[in-house]
Design a protein around this motif. Structure first.
Motif, PDB file in Angstrom:
ATOM      1  N   ALA A 151       0.826  -1.210   0.000  1.00  0.00           N
ATOM      2  CA  ALA A 151       0.000   0.000   0.000  1.00  0.00           C
ATOM      3  C   ALA A 151       0.863   1.263   0.000  1.00  0.00           C
ATOM      4  O   ALA A 151       0.599   2.220  -0.729  1.00  0.00           O
TER       5      ALA A 151
ATOM      6  N   LEU B  43      -5.386   5.762  -1.238  1.00  0.00           N
ATOM      7  CA  LEU B  43      -6.058   4.978  -0.220  1.00  0.00           C
ATOM      8  C   LEU B  43      -7.234   5.754   0.359  1.00  0.00           C
ATOM      9  O   LEU B  43      -7.136   6.967   0.593  1.00  0.00           O
TER      10      LEU B  43
ATOM     11  N   GLN C 153      -8.951   2.293   4.252  1.00  0.00           N
ATOM     12  CA  GLN C 153      -7.707   1.599   3.910  1.00  0.00           C
ATOM     13  C   GLN C 153      -6.561   2.058   4.801  1.00  0.00           C
ATOM     14  O   GLN C 153      -5.733   1.247   5.231  1.00  0.00           O
TER      15      GLN C 153
END
Length: 320
Positions: free
Chosen positions: A257, A268, A272
């Motif tokens: 990520a 994101l 998230q």
């Protein structure tokens, strides 16, 4: 003096974090080459680097029993080559959400396999770390965690198969770590996985040729999230029960990520970012708990503990 080996959950997490750099290197390669071709060259380059260690690794394996031979075949052919190909095929056959959802089943498979194969047990308190970690991984995977549609049965089965193979790799790698040195497990994994990767290319008809413009990317992919990460992983797995290691591996989506946001123009959502924080806290807390407590959440089998104590007292001179 304590008879417990030093906890290395953190080292498994570092290795998993290196796997998270995979996307940065793999994305341009995936756009230029078939996925199976990339997997084949990853294995070939690592095998070339490790070639001086191959004879010694197979000599060590010959001293082992049929169970270890089967574990090496399963890790090299299944967890190393076939699982990656199945996971990639799941994306091509179905939607990109299904494989990510079903990959979250990997820790469940790993804990079950560790119970049946290694005799590991977990205390009820393990759920206080496992459930938040899995929930955090779920939140991290999807912008809208409540809008998940599982479609394409074939893609789902491929994704489940890949998750099961990766989980088996964690458990079987733990099994091998009681008999073989980490460098031997790493060498055998890639050496056995190479012909399987070549067979996948041949079956899919993707071709083996790559251009020189892809050489640097393939080299970095093979050596950083490949060789370096797996070397650290098996070193950590040597003294980390599989049920604990599979949670530490959730450091992978966290790094992925961060890499995606920083370098691949990904964005994101709020949930998230929350998931990322939950994964970090859960995995770090589990590692800290196992390091300082007298009642760890993951209980190894008595055979495994006794084997390592004997190994520490009488090291094998052939491994020095």
């Amino acid at each position: 003096m304590s008879t417990n080996p030093p906890d290395r959950t953190w080292l498994v997490a570092v290795a998993a974090a290196l796997w998270g750099t995979d996307g940065l290197l793999r994305l341009p390669l995936a756009e230029a080459l078939p996925a199976a071709t990339v997997v084949f060259w990853e294995h070939l380059l690592v095998v070339l680097v490790l070639s001086p260690l191959i004879p010694g690794a197979f000599r060590a394996l010959r001293r082992c029993g049929p169970r270890e031979w089967l574990a090496v075949l399963a890790i090299g052919g299944g967890s190393s080559a076939l699982a990656t190909a199945m996971f990639t095929a799941a994306f091509k056959l179905g939607d990109p959400v299904t494989p990510l959802v079903l990959q979250k089943l990997q820790p469940v498979f790993a804990v079950l396999a560790a119970f049946f194969v290694l005799g590991e047990r977990v205390r009820p308190g393990y759920a206080f770390f496992a459930i938040p970690a899995l929930l955090g991984a779920w939140l991290l995977a999807f912008k809208d965690p409540l809008n998940i549609q599982v479609a394409a049965a074939k893609a789902a089965l491929l994704a489940i198969g890949a998750a099961a193979l990766w989980a088996a790799g964690t458990v079987l790698g733990r099994l091998l770590s009681t008999e073989l040195a980490p460098k031997e497990v790493t060498t055998l994994r890639f050496t056995v996985g190479l012909p399987v990767a070549a067979g996948i290319v041949a079956v899919q008809g993707g071709g083996f040729a790559v251009g020189w413009d892809n050489a640097i990317g393939l080299g970095l992919l093979a050596l950083v999230p490949g060789l370096l990460a797996l070397s650290l992983y098996y070193l950590g797995l040597r003294s980390t029960p599989a049920a604990r290691a599979t949670l530490a591996e959730l450091a992978f989506p966290v790094t992925a990520a961060v890499i995606g946001v920083s370098f691949l123009n990904a964005h994101l959502s709020g949930t998230q970012w929350l998931g990322l924080a939950v994964v970090v806290v859960s995995v770090t807390s589990l590692g800290w708990h196992e390091k300082v407590t007298r009642q760890p959440m993951v209980l190894e089998s008595p055979h495994g503990r006794a084997h390592r104590r004997d190994e520490e007292r009488t090291p094998d001179p052939q491994r020095q």
